[in-house]
Design a protein around this motif. Structure first.
Motif, PDB file in Angstrom:
ATOM      1  N   ALA B 111       0.841  -1.201   0.000  1.00 57.35           N
ATOM      2  CA  ALA B 111       0.000   0.000   0.000  1.00 57.35           C
ATOM      3  C   ALA B 111       0.881   1.257   0.000  1.00 57.35           C
ATOM      4  CB  ALA B 111      -0.940   0.002   1.203  1.00 57.35           C
ATOM      5  N   LEU B 112       1.951   1.227   0.808  1.00 61.79           N
ATOM      6  CA  LEU B 112       2.872   2.364   0.863  1.00 61.79           C
ATOM      7  C   LEU B 112       3.525   2.619  -0.488  1.00 61.79           C
ATOM      8  CD1 LEU B 112       4.911   2.040   4.179  1.00 61.79           C
ATOM      9  CD2 LEU B 112       3.283   3.817   3.531  1.00 61.79           C
ATOM     10  N   ILE B 113       4.014   1.545  -1.081  1.00 62.15           N
ATOM     11  CA  ILE B 113       4.713   1.657  -2.368  1.00 62.15           C
ATOM     12  C   ILE B 113       3.759   2.183  -3.442  1.00 62.15           C
ATOM     13  CG2 ILE B 113       5.782   0.293  -4.218  1.00 62.15           C
ATOM     14  CD1 ILE B 113       6.862  -1.511  -1.838  1.00 62.15           C
ATOM     15  N   GLU B 114       2.563   1.633  -3.438  1.00 63.75           N
ATOM     16  CA  GLU B 114       1.549   2.059  -4.402  1.00 63.75           C
ATOM     17  C   GLU B 114       1.240   3.554  -4.223  1.00 63.75           C
ATOM     18  OE1 GLU B 114       0.350   0.206  -6.743  1.00 63.75           O
ATOM     19  OE2 GLU B 114      -1.314   1.450  -7.460  1.00 63.75           O
ATOM     20  N   LEU B 115       1.072   3.930  -2.969  1.00 64.94           N
ATOM     21  CA  LEU B 115       0.720   5.321  -2.662  1.00 64.94           C
ATOM     22  C   LEU B 115       1.844   6.276  -3.083  1.00 64.94           C
ATOM     23  CD1 LEU B 115      -1.658   6.744  -1.374  1.00 64.94           C
ATOM     24  CD2 LEU B 115      -0.553   6.536   0.837  1.00 64.94           C
ATOM     25  N   LEU B 116       3.087   5.849  -2.822  1.00 66.37           N
ATOM     26  CA  LEU B 116       4.238   6.665  -3.222  1.00 66.37           C
ATOM     27  C   LEU B 116       4.325   6.776  -4.739  1.00 66.37           C
ATOM     28  CD1 LEU B 116       6.909   5.309  -0.740  1.00 66.37           C
ATOM     29  CD2 LEU B 116       6.259   7.721  -0.961  1.00 66.37           C
ATOM     30  N   SER B 117       3.936   5.711  -5.419  1.00 63.36           N
ATOM     31  CA  SER B 117       4.049   5.687  -6.883  1.00 63.36           C
ATOM     32  C   SER B 117       2.978   6.513  -7.574  1.00 63.36           C
ATOM     33  CB  SER B 117       3.969   4.245  -7.403  1.00 63.36           C
ATOM     34  OG  SER B 117       4.875   3.417  -6.740  1.00 63.36           O
ATOM     35  N   VAL B 118       1.797   6.604  -6.957  1.00 66.52           N
ATOM     36  CA  VAL B 118       0.691   7.255  -7.666  1.00 66.52           C
ATOM     37  C   VAL B 118       0.435   8.694  -7.237  1.00 66.52           C
ATOM     38  CG1 VAL B 118      -0.484   5.051  -8.102  1.00 66.52           C
ATOM     39  CG2 VAL B 118      -1.122   6.410  -6.092  1.00 66.52           C
ATOM     40  N   THR B 119       0.951   9.097  -6.056  1.00 68.98           N
ATOM     41  CA  THR B 119       0.621  10.447  -5.584  1.00 68.98           C
ATOM     42  C   THR B 119       1.378  11.523  -6.360  1.00 68.98           C
ATOM     43  OG1 THR B 119       0.214   9.568  -3.391  1.00 68.98           O
ATOM     44  CG2 THR B 119       0.451  11.942  -3.562  1.00 68.98           C
ATOM     45  N   GLN B 120       0.633  12.483  -6.869  1.00 66.37           N
ATOM     46  CA  GLN B 120       1.185  13.576  -7.675  1.00 66.37           C
ATOM     47  C   GLN B 120       1.433  14.799  -6.817  1.00 66.37           C
ATOM     48  OE1 GLN B 120       1.618  13.340 -11.105  1.00 66.37           O
ATOM     49  NE2 GLN B 120      -0.225  12.508 -12.050  1.00 66.37           N
TER      50      GLN B 120
END
Lengths: 249, 249
Positions: B111-120
Motif C-alpha cells: 500500500a505504501l509503495i503504491e501510494l508513493l508511486s501514484v501520488t502527484q
C-alpha cells in the motif's frame, strides 16, 4: 490445517487459569504500566501471577520493574521464568535481546511462537500479557495460537487514542475475542466522553486512572509504584475487571 | 537488484526539495501532532508544504486537521493530494480506508509503495511524513524506496519513551540515515535528562514543547492548534530543525 505448535503451546499454558492480554490500539497510553501494576496488585493479594512481555515494539516492563541484569530466566527442559516481586516474569527482551535491530514481521511471529512453546509457566491464576500496540500480524498469530485470551483495553482520554482503540475493538469483535472492558488512563479532567463512548461500543467501562506525575519517578521501583495513583486505582479496577473469581488455595 | 518501483517513486518526488520524516520509536508521544503543527507552521510562513500520513498503526493527522469527509484527493493521471489549510495533504487513510481490518505486513508495504508511486505532489519545499512508530518492515521499505529522508525524532520526557527512541536512533545510524535532531514533547518539569541523553547520543536537541491541556481541545481546529503551546513552540523549533535554508520564490 492445524499448526502442530498450537498443541505444544496449549500444553505449556494448561496450568494457567486465565490469560489476560493488556492491549491498546495506540502506543504510549500506559499499557505496560497497567499490565505491571495489575500483575503486582494481584500477586500482592496472594494470587499466582505471571507477567509476559511480548511488546516487540519496545518491551519495557523490565524497566518498570527495575529488574537487574543479573536476574534472568533459567533453562530447565525449556525456559523457566524469573521470579520478580512475587511474579513469574518473562519478556521477549530475554529472547531477542535488547538490541536495536528490528525484527521483520515473520521473525517476530517466530520468536513469539518459540517463546510460547518453551516457557515453563508454573501453576498460575493469571497470566498477564503485555501486548504490542495495535493489531499486527504477530498479534493475530498470538490470538490464533493461544486461543483463550481475554482482552483488557487501555486508552487515554485523548480523542486520537480512542479513535484507534475503536478500530481495535471492532476488529476484536470480528475475531470473536472476549473483551473485559476499557480502562481510561492518565485522566486529567472530569470529562465523561470516553465512558460514554465505551458504553456506546457495548463495552464495560472499568474506571479511570488519574494522571500522576509520581508514576514516572517510580519507574524501576515496584513498591513505590503501588503507592502512586495508578497502583491505588488498580486495586479498585481489578475487582471490576477480573471479578477475582479464582479461589485462593 | 534494483526495484523498478524506486524509479517511479524518485520521479514522483523529484520536485520535492526536502523530505522530513517525523518519527518516534514509541507511539503516543505526539508524533502526529508535531508533524501537523510543523507543516502548518511552515505553510503559514509561505513555504510549499506537503503532509503525508503513512502511520498505518492509526493515521490521525486528518482528525487533527479536522478534514471533512467531503475533502478527498482527486484522480488525474495518479492521485492529486487534497489541499487543506494551505498544505498538500495525503494520507494512507484515503487509500486503505478508515476500516478496522489490519493490514498484514506485506500489504502495508504494498500500500505504501503504491501510494508513493501514484501520488502527484506538486512542487514542494518540504514534504513532511508522519511515520508509523518504531522501525517495522514497512518503515524499512519506505527508507529503502525513497532514499533521501531526513529523520526528526519525537520523544516525551519519559524514560520509557526515550529507551525506545535510543534503539531507533542506533538503528537509523546503522542505516546511515540523517537525523535532524530530537524534540522533547509534553514536557511537564525542568529536567535536563532528555537533553543530556540526546547530546550523549551525538544528536542535536531541538527543544522542548511544554505540556498544554489546550492541545487536546484544539484537535480538528488547525488555527486554534497554532495558538497552543505546541504551535507557538514549533515556530522556534522549526528554525533549529530545518534552518529554513530553502529560499522562497
Amino acid at each position: 490445517m492445524i499448526d502442530p505448535r498450537t498443541t505444544v503451546i496449549t500444553e505449556r499454558l494448561k496450568k494457567t487459569r486465565r490469560i489476560i492480554a493488556v492491549s491498546s490500539g495506540k502506543g504510549g497510553v500506559g499499557k505496560s504500566m497497567v499490565a505491571t501494576t495489575l500483575s503486582l496488585s494481584l500477586a500482592k493479594k496472594g494470587y499466582k501471577v505471571g507477567l509476559f512481555d511480548v511488546d516487540f515494539t519496545g518491551p519495557s516492563t523490565h524497566i518498570i520493574l527495575g529488574i537487574p541484569k543479573t536476574v534472568q530466566p533459567t533453562e530447565d527442559k525449556g525456559i523457566v521464568p524469573a521470579i520478580v516481586e512475587g511474579l513469574e516474569y518473562m519478556s521477549l527482551v530475554y529472547f531477542v535481546g535488547d538490541k536495536a535491530t528490528p525484527l521483520r514481521g515473520i521473525d517476530v511471529s517466530n520468536a513469539l511462537i518459540e517463546l510460547l512453546s518453551v516457557t515453563q509457566w508454573g501453576e498460575l491464576d493469571f497470566l498477564i500479557i503485555d501486548m504490542p500496540p495495535g493489531i499486527s500480524d504477530s498479534v493475530l498469530d498470538l490470538v490464533r495460537l493461544v486461543g483463550r485470551i481475554e482482552f483488557l483495553i487501555v486508552t487515554t482520554p485523548s480523542l486520537l487514542a480512542f479513535e484507534v482503540v475503536k478500530k481495535q475493538v471492532t476488529l476484536l469483535c470480528e475475531l470473536k475475542m472476549p473483551i473485559i472492558g476499557v480502562i481510561e488512563n492518565m485522566k486529567a479532567d472530569n470529562s465523561h466522553a470516553i465512558k460514554q463512548e465505551t458504553i456506546q461500543l457495548g463495552l464495560k467501562y472499568l474506571g479511570a486512572i488519574d494522571f500522576d506525575t509520581k508514576v514516572e519517578s517510580s519507574i524501576g521501583n515496584p513498591s513505590k509504584l503501588l503507592g502512586t495513583t495508578i497502583g491505588e486505582t488498580m486495586e479498585q479496577i481489578k475487582k471490576a475487571a477480573l471479578n477475582e473469581k479464582v479461589n485462593l488455595k
